[in-house]
Design an enzyme around this catalytic site. Structure first.
Site: not given
Ligand code: ATP
Ligand code: MG
Length: 226
Positions: A19, A93, A160, A171
């Site tokens: 993403k 999410r 991270r 996750r």
């Molecule tokens: P990637 O960076 O590979 O997309 P990811 O989707 O798990 O991985 P991030 O989107 O960077 O990671 O989010 C990191 C963390 O932040 C998540 O694991 C969660 O704890 C929190 N987080 C991010 N967005 C949300 C959301 N919309 N609702 C709840 N928690 C969130």
């Molecule tokens: Mg991300």
């Protein structure tokens, strides 16, 4: 090319599906403003804001932060870019977050990156990040030019805290339970566009072609006639 109107896109996909990388390319190619919930949260942790400190343990354990906290954070950011076309990454999410988003604006399209979980587990443990920009590297297939340093700024890269094998498993579970219903939510509204594969470089041309057609339908006609 100038956009005729405001265009709002959501990008979805399991953690590590590419993403962040695809978002970077969309932003560069189409000039949309990137809004990433993960980047926003990490910036808060780095700056040691009250919210960042409260959310850090949640994030490090691979759990989602509460809907109301992340929704407030995202909607505040969104207000400051109201007049821009944007790409939302990492939000919504949960179905509750999707409903909150729906209550404040209409989204034009939802891009879903579909990558097998097994591929993801291998990827995430070799992932490195440039924290200030959100640029992502992978030592297996997308390494930085100089090991450990960001290509653009030369600043150090980090891993991270939540990219450990145990947290990744958690996750992915949370993705299955809480986020897959959001895909159904958008699919039932006819908004979901899914791109499947195991390599970002092979998925990207399809996303690029799809967005070109969506954002510049008039150009498509010209190309068709030529
Ligand atoms: P990637 O960076 O590979 O997309 P990811 O989707 O798990 O991985 P991030 O989107 O960077 O990671 O989010 C990191 C963390 O932040 C998540 O694991 C969660 O704890 C929190 N987080 C991010 N967005 C949300 C959301 N919309 N609702 C709840 N928690 C969130
Ligand atoms: Mg991300």
């Amino acid at each position: 090319m100038v956009l005729q109107r405001i265009f709002r896109t959501v990008i979805m996909g399991p953690p590590g599906s590419g993403k962040g990388t695809v978002s970077g390319r969309i932003v560069k190619r189409f000039g949309l403003t990137h809004l990433s919930s993960g980047d926003l949260l990490r910036a808060n942790i780095k700056a040691q804001t009250e919210l960042g400190l409260l959310m850090k343990s949640c994030i490090d354990q691979g759990q989602l932060v509460p809907d109301d906290v992340i929704s407030r954070l995202i909607l505040t950011e969104m207000r400051s870019i109201e007049q821009s076309s944007w790409l939302l990454d990492g939000f919504p999410r949960t179905v509750a977050q999707a409903e909150t988003l729906d209550s404040v604006c209409s989204v034009d399209t939802v891009i879903n990156i579909d990558v097998p979980f097994q591929t993801i587990k291998q990827r995430l443990t070799s992932r490195w990040l440039h924290l200030p920009s959100g640029r992502v590297y992978n030592i297996d297939f997308n390494p930085p030019k100089i090991s450990g340093l960001d290509d653009v700024t030369g600043e150090p890269l980090i891993q991270r805290d939540d990219d450990t094998p145990e947290t990744i498993t958690r996750r992915l579970k949370s993705y299955e339970i809480q986020t897959q219903p959001v895909l159904e939510y958008y699919r039932s509204k006819g908004m979901l566009e899914t791109f499947s594969g195991t390599e970002t470089n092979k998925i990207w041309p399809h996303i690029q072609a799809f967005l070109s057609k969506k954002l510049f339908p008039q150009n498509e006609t010209v190309v068709g006639k030529a």
